[in-house]
Design a protein around this motif. Structure first.
Motif, PDB file in Angstrom:
ATOM      1  N   GLY A 109     -29.977  37.172  16.478  1.00 20.42           N
ATOM      2  CA  GLY A 109     -28.703  37.870  16.556  1.00 20.42           C
ATOM      3  C   GLY A 109     -27.548  37.013  17.011  1.00 20.42           C
ATOM      4  N   ALA A 110     -27.761  35.701  17.159  1.00 16.61           N
ATOM      5  CA  ALA A 110     -26.662  34.826  17.583  1.00 16.61           C
ATOM      6  C   ALA A 110     -25.518  34.888  16.569  1.00 16.61           C
ATOM      7  CB  ALA A 110     -27.164  33.396  17.724  1.00 16.61           C
ATOM      8  N   SER A 111     -24.316  34.828  17.074  1.00 13.19           N
ATOM      9  CA  SER A 111     -23.131  34.934  16.217  1.00 13.19           C
ATOM     10  C   SER A 111     -22.888  33.630  15.471  1.00 13.19           C
ATOM     11  CB  SER A 111     -21.913  35.289  17.067  1.00 13.19           C
ATOM     12  OG  SER A 111     -20.755  35.366  16.272  1.00 13.19           O
ATOM     13  N   TRP A 112     -22.586  33.745  14.190  1.00 20.75           N
ATOM     14  CA  TRP A 112     -22.259  32.579  13.369  1.00 20.75           C
ATOM     15  C   TRP A 112     -21.437  33.063  12.177  1.00 20.75           C
ATOM     16  CZ3 TRP A 112     -23.290  27.531  14.531  1.00 20.75           C
ATOM     17  CH2 TRP A 112     -23.026  26.591  13.541  1.00 20.75           C
ATOM     18  N   PRO A 113     -20.341  32.415  11.854  1.00 18.84           N
ATOM     19  CA  PRO A 113     -19.510  32.881  10.741  1.00 18.84           C
ATOM     20  C   PRO A 113     -20.197  32.692   9.390  1.00 18.84           C
ATOM     21  CG  PRO A 113     -18.716  30.771  11.551  1.00 18.84           C
ATOM     22  CD  PRO A 113     -19.786  31.211  12.517  1.00 18.84           C
ATOM     23  N   ASP A 114     -19.871  33.564   8.462  1.00 22.90           N
ATOM     24  CA  ASP A 114     -20.430  33.466   7.113  1.00 22.90           C
ATOM     25  C   ASP A 114     -19.470  32.689   6.205  1.00 22.90           C
ATOM     26  OD1 ASP A 114     -22.248  33.878   5.033  1.00 22.90           O
ATOM     27  OD2 ASP A 114     -21.129  35.620   4.322  1.00 22.90           O
ATOM     28  N   ASP A 115     -18.998  31.547   6.683  1.00 23.10           N
ATOM     29  CA  ASP A 115     -18.158  30.710   5.835  1.00 23.10           C
ATOM     30  C   ASP A 115     -18.097  29.296   6.400  1.00 23.10           C
ATOM     31  OD1 ASP A 115     -15.922  30.423   7.776  1.00 23.10           O
ATOM     32  OD2 ASP A 115     -15.475  32.507   7.298  1.00 23.10           O
ATOM     33  N   VAL A 116     -17.725  28.360   5.545  1.00 19.75           N
ATOM     34  CA  VAL A 116     -17.373  27.011   5.975  1.00 19.75           C
ATOM     35  C   VAL A 116     -16.022  26.651   5.369  1.00 19.75           C
ATOM     36  CG1 VAL A 116     -19.705  26.092   6.327  1.00 19.75           C
ATOM     37  CG2 VAL A 116     -18.669  25.975   4.060  1.00 19.75           C
ATOM     38  N   PHE A 117     -15.374  25.709   6.026  1.00 27.11           N
ATOM     39  CA  PHE A 117     -14.064  25.212   5.609  1.00 27.11           C
ATOM     40  C   PHE A 117     -14.228  23.776   5.128  1.00 27.11           C
ATOM     41  CE2 PHE A 117     -10.172  22.927   7.300  1.00 27.11           C
ATOM     42  CZ  PHE A 117      -9.337  23.301   6.261  1.00 27.11           C
ATOM     43  N   VAL A 118     -13.675  23.476   3.955  1.00 30.38           N
ATOM     44  CA  VAL A 118     -13.787  22.146   3.363  1.00 30.38           C
ATOM     45  C   VAL A 118     -12.404  21.654   2.980  1.00 30.38           C
ATOM     46  CG1 VAL A 118     -14.819  20.756   1.500  1.00 30.38           C
ATOM     47  CG2 VAL A 118     -16.082  22.715   2.452  1.00 30.38           C
ATOM     48  N   GLN A 119     -12.106  20.417   3.342  1.00 33.43           N
ATOM     49  CA  GLN A 119     -10.860  19.777   2.934  1.00 33.43           C
ATOM     50  C   GLN A 119     -11.119  18.889   1.716  1.00 33.43           C
ATOM     51  OE1 GLN A 119      -9.926  17.748   6.643  1.00 33.43           O
ATOM     52  NE2 GLN A 119      -8.720  19.471   7.375  1.00 33.43           N
ATOM     53  N   VAL A 120     -10.219  18.912   0.756  1.00 29.63           N
ATOM     54  CA  VAL A 120     -10.323  18.077  -0.447  1.00 29.63           C
ATOM     55  C   VAL A 120      -9.138  17.129  -0.481  1.00 29.63           C
ATOM     56  CG1 VAL A 120     -10.389  18.050  -2.975  1.00 29.63           C
ATOM     57  CG2 VAL A 120     -11.564  19.872  -1.713  1.00 29.63           C
ATOM     58  N   SER A 121      -9.397  15.854  -0.768  1.00 27.83           N
ATOM     59  CA  SER A 121      -8.326  14.857  -0.823  1.00 27.83           C
ATOM     60  C   SER A 121      -8.537  13.930  -2.006  1.00 27.83           C
ATOM     61  CB  SER A 121      -8.286  14.051   0.479  1.00 27.83           C
ATOM     62  OG  SER A 121      -9.496  13.333   0.664  1.00 27.83           O
ATOM     63  N   GLU A 122      -7.570  13.058  -2.216  1.00 29.04           N
ATOM     64  CA  GLU A 122      -7.575  12.001  -3.232  1.00 29.04           C
ATOM     65  C   GLU A 122      -7.361  12.528  -4.648  1.00 29.04           C
ATOM     66  OE1 GLU A 122     -10.460   8.897  -2.953  1.00 29.04           O
ATOM     67  OE2 GLU A 122     -10.376   8.819  -0.776  1.00 29.04           O
ATOM     68  N   SER A 123      -8.205  13.427  -5.163  1.00 31.90           N
ATOM     69  CA  SER A 123      -7.972  13.976  -6.500  1.00 31.90           C
ATOM     70  C   SER A 123      -6.785  14.921  -6.489  1.00 31.90           C
ATOM     71  CB  SER A 123      -9.216  14.706  -7.002  1.00 31.90           C
ATOM     72  OG  SER A 123      -9.531  15.805  -6.149  1.00 31.90           O
ATOM     73  N   GLU A 124      -6.707  15.734  -5.459  1.00 33.49           N
ATOM     74  CA  GLU A 124      -5.589  16.614  -5.150  1.00 33.49           C
ATOM     75  C   GLU A 124      -5.742  17.035  -3.698  1.00 33.49           C
ATOM     76  OE1 GLU A 124      -5.752  20.014  -7.695  1.00 33.49           O
ATOM     77  OE2 GLU A 124      -7.816  20.499  -7.186  1.00 33.49           O
ATOM     78  N   LEU A 125      -4.701  17.582  -3.129  1.00 35.98           N
ATOM     79  CA  LEU A 125      -4.781  18.043  -1.756  1.00 35.98           C
ATOM     80  C   LEU A 125      -5.161  19.516  -1.812  1.00 35.98           C
ATOM     81  CD1 LEU A 125      -2.201  17.223   1.042  1.00 35.98           C
ATOM     82  CD2 LEU A 125      -3.760  19.161   1.104  1.00 35.98           C
ATOM     83  N   GLY A 126      -6.394  19.837  -1.396  1.00 35.59           N
ATOM     84  CA  GLY A 126      -6.874  21.204  -1.508  1.00 35.59           C
ATOM     85  C   GLY A 126      -7.643  21.644  -0.287  1.00 35.59           C
ATOM     86  N   ARG A 127      -7.876  22.941  -0.195  1.00 33.99           N
ATOM     87  CA  ARG A 127      -8.623  23.534   0.897  1.00 33.99           C
ATOM     88  C   ARG A 127      -9.559  24.605   0.327  1.00 33.99           C
ATOM     89  NH1 ARG A 127      -6.946  19.531   2.709  1.00 33.99           N
ATOM     90  NH2 ARG A 127      -5.649  19.216   4.566  1.00 33.99           N
ATOM     91  N   VAL A 128     -10.777  24.627   0.860  1.00 33.99           N
ATOM     92  CA  VAL A 128     -11.827  25.512   0.363  1.00 33.99           C
ATOM     93  C   VAL A 128     -12.298  26.427   1.485  1.00 33.99           C
ATOM     94  CG1 VAL A 128     -14.105  25.636  -0.729  1.00 33.99           C
ATOM     95  CG2 VAL A 128     -12.627  23.647  -1.149  1.00 33.99           C
ATOM     96  N   LEU A 129     -12.488  27.698   1.171  1.00 29.46           N
ATOM     97  CA  LEU A 129     -13.276  28.596   2.006  1.00 29.46           C
ATOM     98  C   LEU A 129     -14.493  28.975   1.176  1.00 29.46           C
ATOM     99  CD1 LEU A 129     -13.142  30.199   4.799  1.00 29.46           C
ATOM    100  CD2 LEU A 129     -12.737  32.186   3.329  1.00 29.46           C
ATOM    101  N   ARG A 130     -15.674  28.668   1.710  1.00 28.69           N
ATOM    102  CA  ARG A 130     -16.905  28.938   0.974  1.00 28.69           C
ATOM    103  C   ARG A 130     -17.759  29.886   1.822  1.00 28.69           C
ATOM    104  NH1 ARG A 130     -22.341  29.605  -0.615  1.00 28.69           N
ATOM    105  NH2 ARG A 130     -22.803  28.322  -2.471  1.00 28.69           N
TER     106      ARG A 130
END
Length: 488
Positions: free
Chosen positions: A361-382
């Motif tokens: 039952g430990a708390s943990w979010p159901d997502d990760v955050f990813v930064q994208v660079s070089e090809s384009e400047l982007g941000r991901v929520l997965r």
């Protein structure tokens, strides 16, 4: 760092001993998560990794912090995102004074060693002040340029070149075995018991060889796997003569040889009588989509770029555990420190996964955050179900670490479209889903130290076919929930 074996007094068998564990990280370069048997690959490429995952702890949804070498590696070593360390793209050295795993383990009395590719400095040989605090060194900043498949050139503590014999991943694993043996015998010879050591082994395989754009596997290995099986995303997005069909045999062959090397390392630890006292983590810096998503092999929001294998065995992780919540590369450093009984610095932006193993039952979010660079400047929520991606159209992805304005670029329903073939960004039936994910992504960016962004919706697109989101399941699929340890 010692590069040739010594005659040493054989240790008496002592079984498992109390005290702080040794820690080894084996990092591959550009290895897809589905190159492993536990993720459905039918080619039997990774029997050793698969056993680690079954008998130790398998992180089923592991993701890089950025799908390009330097920022991914800086996140693993520091527990911080690339925008926090300043290493948001390649060709940026890790700043002097940025604490790494080596600093933390070294301060606790561990003998620390680094072997292989570094990619966090600005020169080769890597200056001593840019080696991340490691005591012993046998590495190269850009191993893909200082070596090839059967000519592995690295640099020692004094910056002198060392030629290691054998296929490149074998040569580096051999060096890791020698380090483990030297560290173990040194403390035993001194009569102080087993040596606590922290060793980071950074392989280049299954990365392509840059100057020839190929995936050189050992003789006979590419032929063994060529033309046999493709992951569904690659099968759908590639045609005859593509990079996928040209290189997949060599890529799979490299993965198989790396797994054999992992097996030799574990056997060596067993022969040294330290296997039960050693935490071993195996993962990769990012994945590979073989030019199916852009003009090269990674640097995109897709799972082929950002999802990686991760299994950990040893004290605290044995017993067949499974973590099914998304875990980021920034979480590895705090996890290893926590498992060794060392404090996790507050400045780390990742978190230890051990509560998921220790506390139902430990708390943990159901997502990760990813930064994208070089090809384009982007941000991901997965999340476990959704992939939400935004890009900054006015930003220069080589010079800008972040931006004030982003535009929705991709939305994938990973339950019904696991290979990310149908982009739902702007589709009217999914507007409410995108709005909720946009708020979560904005919060994640602020948590990572970025300014609160403006994220503009994608231009509206009329729904086609019978696409809709069932309100009865949409909320549970989006909102974070709680998860504890799930034994096999």
């Amino acid at each position: 760092m010692t590069t040739s074996p010594d005659r040493r007094r054989a240790p008496a068998h002592a079984g498992h001993r109390p005290g702080r564990p040794n820690v080894i990280v084996v990092l591959t370069d550009q290895q897809r998560w589905d190159s492993t048997g536990v993720h459905g690959n039918p080619l039997d490429l990774t029997p050793v990794f698969d056993r680690m995952a079954a008998q130790g702890t398998h992180v089923e949804q592991a993701f890089t912090a950025n799908p390009v070498c330097a920022p991914a590696r800086s996140a693993i070593h520091t527990g911080r995102y690339g925008t926090a360390t300043g290493v948001f793209r390649n060709a940026l050295p890790l700043p002097d004074g940025e604490p790494t795993l080596a600093h933390h383990f070294g301060a606790a009395g561990y003998r620390t060693g680094y072997i292989g590719k570094w990619h966090l400095a600005d020169a080769d040989p890597v200056p001593s002040g840019q080696r991340g605090g490691y005591d012993q060194w046998l590495g190269a900043n850009l191993l893909e340029f200082s070596s090839d498949d059967y000519r592995t050139v690295v640099y020692d503590d004094d910056g002198e070149p060392v030629l290691l014999p054998g296929y490149r991943s074998d040569a580096l694993i051999d060096a890791a075995i020698r380090f483990a043996g030297d560290a173990t015998f040194a403390r035993r010879d001194a009569g102080t018991g087993p040596a606590p050591f922290f060793l980071f082994v950074s392989l280049i395989e299954p990365h392509h060889q840059n100057e020839v754009d190929s995936y050189p596997a050992p003789e006979g290995y590419a032929e063994r796997y060529q033309g046999r099986w493709l992951p569904p995303d690659l099968a759908a997005l590639s045609g005859p003569g593509s990079a996928v069909h040209q290189h997949i045999g060599g890529y799979w062959g490299q993965v198989r040889r790396v797994d054999e090397g992992l097996g030799r390392l574990l056997e060596a630890l067993r022969s040294l009588d330290v296997l039960d006292d050693t935490i071993v983590a195996f993962t990769s810096d990012h994945g590979c989509h073989f030019k199916t998503r852009n003009g090269e092999y990674k640097r995109s929001c897709h799972d082929a770029s950002i999802r990686v294998p991760l299994a950990i065995r040893g004290p605290g992780f044995d017993g067949g555990g499974r973590v099914s919540r998304p875990v980021s590369g920034v979480d590895l450093a705090p996890t290893l420190l926590d498992a060794a009984g060392l404090p996790v610095p507050a400045r780390m932006q990742g978190r230890s996964i051990l509560p998921l193993l220790r506390t139902p039952g430990a708390s943990w979010p159901d997502d990760v955050f990813v930064q994208v660079s070089e090809s384009e400047l982007g941000r991901v929520l997965r999340t476990s179900r959704w992939k939400y991606y935004v890009a900054a159209p006015e930003a220069d992805p080589w010079h800008d670490a972040s931006a004030d304005r982003y535009v929705e670029t991709a939305l994938y329903d990973l339950v019904h479209d696991p290979y990310e073939l149908v982009n739902l960004a702007g589709v009217e039936t999914h507007r409410e889903v995108a709005d909720e994910l946009r708020q979560r992504l904005s919060g994640r960016m602020v948590e990572a130290g970025e300014a609160k962004p403006v994220i503009e919706p994608a231009p509206p697109v009329a729904a086609t076919g019978q696409r809709r989101v069932d309100p009865a399941v949409r909320g549970d699929s989006i909102r974070p929930t709680r998860l504890g340890h799930q034994p096999r």
